[in-house]
Design a protein around this motif. Structure first.
Motif, PDB file in Angstrom:
ATOM      1  N   THR A 194      -6.180  -0.851  -4.774  1.00  0.00           N
ATOM      2  CA  THR A 194      -5.723  -0.206  -3.542  1.00  0.00           C
ATOM      3  C   THR A 194      -4.222  -0.408  -3.419  1.00  0.00           C
ATOM      4  OG1 THR A 194      -7.850  -0.683  -2.493  1.00  0.00           O
ATOM      5  CG2 THR A 194      -6.032  -0.061  -1.035  1.00  0.00           C
ATOM      6  N   ILE A 195      -3.507   0.705  -3.390  1.00  0.00           N
ATOM      7  CA  ILE A 195      -2.046   0.686  -3.326  1.00  0.00           C
ATOM      8  C   ILE A 195      -1.622   1.333  -2.011  1.00  0.00           C
ATOM      9  CG2 ILE A 195       0.083   1.552  -4.401  1.00  0.00           C
ATOM     10  CD1 ILE A 195      -1.554   1.602  -7.087  1.00  0.00           C
ATOM     11  N   VAL A 196      -0.728   0.659  -1.295  1.00  0.00           N
ATOM     12  CA  VAL A 196      -0.195   1.203  -0.048  1.00  0.00           C
ATOM     13  C   VAL A 196       1.273   1.536  -0.278  1.00  0.00           C
ATOM     14  CG1 VAL A 196       0.417   0.679   2.369  1.00  0.00           C
ATOM     15  CG2 VAL A 196      -1.801  -0.040   1.458  1.00  0.00           C
ATOM     16  N   VAL A 197       1.697   2.688   0.222  1.00  0.00           N
ATOM     17  CA  VAL A 197       3.111   3.071   0.169  1.00  0.00           C
ATOM     18  C   VAL A 197       3.498   3.598   1.542  1.00  0.00           C
ATOM     19  CG1 VAL A 197       2.638   5.418  -0.709  1.00  0.00           C
ATOM     20  CG2 VAL A 197       4.889   4.384  -1.089  1.00  0.00           C
ATOM     21  N   GLY A 198       4.719   3.287   1.965  1.00  0.00           N
ATOM     22  CA  GLY A 198       5.186   3.746   3.266  1.00  0.00           C
ATOM     23  C   GLY A 198       6.058   4.983   3.134  1.00  0.00           C
ATOM     24  N   THR A 199       5.982   5.857   4.127  1.00  0.00           N
ATOM     25  CA  THR A 199       6.876   7.007   4.172  1.00  0.00           C
ATOM     26  C   THR A 199       7.396   7.197   5.585  1.00  0.00           C
ATOM     27  OG1 THR A 199       7.168   9.358   3.634  1.00  0.00           O
ATOM     28  CG2 THR A 199       5.057   8.738   4.624  1.00  0.00           C
TER      29      THR A 199
ATOM     30  N   ILE B 255      -1.530  -1.984   7.721  1.00  0.00           N
ATOM     31  CA  ILE B 255      -2.247  -1.115   6.780  1.00  0.00           C
ATOM     32  C   ILE B 255      -2.639  -1.904   5.524  1.00  0.00           C
ATOM     33  CG2 ILE B 255      -2.037   0.934   5.306  1.00  0.00           C
ATOM     34  CD1 ILE B 255      -0.100   2.042   7.570  1.00  0.00           C
ATOM     35  N   VAL B 256      -1.709  -2.694   5.009  1.00  0.00           N
ATOM     36  CA  VAL B 256      -1.993  -3.526   3.826  1.00  0.00           C
ATOM     37  C   VAL B 256      -3.158  -4.473   4.113  1.00  0.00           C
ATOM     38  CG1 VAL B 256      -1.095  -5.486   2.476  1.00  0.00           C
ATOM     39  CG2 VAL B 256       0.289  -3.417   2.748  1.00  0.00           C
ATOM     40  N   ASN B 257      -3.087  -5.179   5.243  1.00  0.00           N
ATOM     41  CA  ASN B 257      -4.102  -6.177   5.567  1.00  0.00           C
ATOM     42  C   ASN B 257      -5.461  -5.564   5.874  1.00  0.00           C
ATOM     43  OD1 ASN B 257      -2.228  -8.210   5.114  1.00  0.00           O
ATOM     44  ND2 ASN B 257      -1.568  -8.241   7.246  1.00  0.00           N
ATOM     45  N   SER B 258      -5.473  -4.450   6.610  1.00  0.00           N
ATOM     46  CA  SER B 258      -6.766  -3.862   6.976  1.00  0.00           C
ATOM     47  C   SER B 258      -7.451  -3.181   5.789  1.00  0.00           C
ATOM     48  CB  SER B 258      -6.623  -2.896   8.154  1.00  0.00           C
ATOM     49  OG  SER B 258      -5.837  -1.789   7.789  1.00  0.00           O
ATOM     50  N   ASN B 259      -6.686  -2.867   4.752  1.00  0.00           N
ATOM     51  CA  ASN B 259      -7.274  -2.222   3.567  1.00  0.00           C
ATOM     52  C   ASN B 259      -7.367  -3.166   2.373  1.00  0.00           C
ATOM     53  OD1 ASN B 259      -7.668   0.791   4.214  1.00  0.00           O
ATOM     54  ND2 ASN B 259      -5.657   0.305   5.061  1.00  0.00           N
ATOM     55  N   ASP B 260      -6.995  -4.436   2.586  1.00  0.00           N
ATOM     56  CA  ASP B 260      -7.050  -5.426   1.522  1.00  0.00           C
ATOM     57  C   ASP B 260      -6.338  -4.909   0.257  1.00  0.00           C
ATOM     58  OD1 ASP B 260      -7.682  -7.952   0.762  1.00  0.00           O
ATOM     59  OD2 ASP B 260      -9.676  -7.429  -0.018  1.00  0.00           O
ATOM     60  N   ALA B 261      -5.155  -4.351   0.454  1.00  0.00           N
ATOM     61  CA  ALA B 261      -4.396  -3.752  -0.650  1.00  0.00           C
ATOM     62  C   ALA B 261      -3.925  -4.812  -1.632  1.00  0.00           C
ATOM     63  CB  ALA B 261      -3.192  -2.995  -0.096  1.00  0.00           C
ATOM     64  N   ASP B 262      -3.793  -4.418  -2.923  1.00  0.00           N
ATOM     65  CA  ASP B 262      -3.256  -5.363  -3.889  1.00  0.00           C
ATOM     66  C   ASP B 262      -1.847  -5.012  -4.338  1.00  0.00           C
ATOM     67  OD1 ASP B 262      -6.357  -5.038  -5.445  1.00  0.00           O
ATOM     68  OD2 ASP B 262      -4.966  -3.378  -5.384  1.00  0.00           O
ATOM     69  N   LEU B 263      -1.302  -3.896  -3.862  1.00  0.00           N
ATOM     70  CA  LEU B 263       0.096  -3.560  -4.155  1.00  0.00           C
ATOM     71  C   LEU B 263       0.671  -2.770  -2.993  1.00  0.00           C
ATOM     72  CD1 LEU B 263       2.539  -3.430  -6.155  1.00  0.00           C
ATOM     73  CD2 LEU B 263       1.552  -1.294  -7.021  1.00  0.00           C
ATOM     74  N   LEU B 264       1.873  -3.147  -2.583  1.00  0.00           N
ATOM     75  CA  LEU B 264       2.617  -2.407  -1.564  1.00  0.00           C
ATOM     76  C   LEU B 264       3.888  -1.886  -2.217  1.00  0.00           C
ATOM     77  CD1 LEU B 264       3.394  -1.478   1.318  1.00  0.00           C
ATOM     78  CD2 LEU B 264       4.244  -3.795   1.724  1.00  0.00           C
ATOM     79  N   VAL B 265       4.135  -0.590  -2.091  1.00  0.00           N
ATOM     80  CA  VAL B 265       5.321   0.028  -2.677  1.00  0.00           C
ATOM     81  C   VAL B 265       6.228   0.512  -1.555  1.00  0.00           C
ATOM     82  CG1 VAL B 265       6.169   1.877  -4.187  1.00  0.00           C
ATOM     83  CG2 VAL B 265       3.993   0.757  -4.703  1.00  0.00           C
ATOM     84  N   VAL B 266       7.499   0.113  -1.597  1.00  0.00           N
ATOM     85  CA  VAL B 266       8.479   0.565  -0.599  1.00  0.00           C
ATOM     86  C   VAL B 266       9.772   0.951  -1.295  1.00  0.00           C
ATOM     87  CG1 VAL B 266       7.602  -0.751   1.390  1.00  0.00           C
ATOM     88  CG2 VAL B 266       9.210  -1.833  -0.172  1.00  0.00           C
ATOM     89  N   GLY B 267      10.551   1.799  -0.651  1.00  0.00           N
ATOM     90  CA  GLY B 267      11.872   2.145  -1.154  1.00  0.00           C
ATOM     91  C   GLY B 267      12.856   1.047  -0.815  1.00  0.00           C
ATOM     92  N   ASN B 268      14.034   1.097  -1.420  1.00  0.00           N
ATOM     93  CA  ASN B 268      15.011   0.013  -1.228  1.00  0.00           C
ATOM     94  C   ASN B 268      16.016   0.284  -0.117  1.00  0.00           C
ATOM     95  OD1 ASN B 268      16.526   2.005  -2.574  1.00  0.00           O
ATOM     96  ND2 ASN B 268      17.704   0.524  -3.726  1.00  0.00           N
TER      97      ASN B 268
END
Length: 147
Positions: A7-12, A101-114
């Protein structure tokens, strides 16, 4: 410890730079056959938005703008090869929303821009990428989206 991202979460925030992070996350999701959850934060009122000291992220007022951002980000993710794409909207700051979102979905990777990480404000007050990296229990990938 799982060797595969499931499960990967990314923010936009709808910006061009955040869509680069979405595309990168989508390619990783495709490679691992993982679920991609694209998240977007929004402020419920002008008053809530004005409380934030940060200027490193786009201020999104209201759920409907967030939903529009997620629709275009989902399209970009599918074009990049992700097949299992979900979206999530949360009120609050980008950091609060992404962590929820990361915690409620038990994500194993979070991707964000710099964006914001190298600005003076980012160094003094913190930035979304730096703050999520500090707070996250899962792996965090900071994608180089802004020079």
């Amino acid at each position: 410890m799982n060797e595969k991202y499931e499960t990967i979460v990314v923010g936009t925030d709808g910006s061009k730079s955040s869509l680069l992070a979405v595309t990168r996350a989508a390619k990783i999701a495709a490679a691992f056959d993982a679920k991609l959850i694209i998240g977007c934060a929004y402020y419920e009122s002008e008053e809530e938005a004005s409380k934030t000291l940060r200027q490193d992220s786009v201020t999104i007022l209201g759920d409907s703008t967030a939903q529009k951002n997620l629709a275009s980000a989902s399209e970009a993710a599918r074009e990049a090869g992700a097949t299992n794409v979900e979206t999530a909207v949360r009120p609050g700051t980008p950091v609060e929303a992404l962590m929820a979102i990361v915690n409620s979905n038990d994500a194993d990777l979070l991707v964000v821009g710099n964006r914001g990480i190298n600005s003076l404000t980012g160094r003094l007050l913190g930035s979304v990428p730096a703050d999520v990296a500090r707070q996250s229990d899962c792996d965090v990938m900071i994608v180089h989206t802004v020079s």
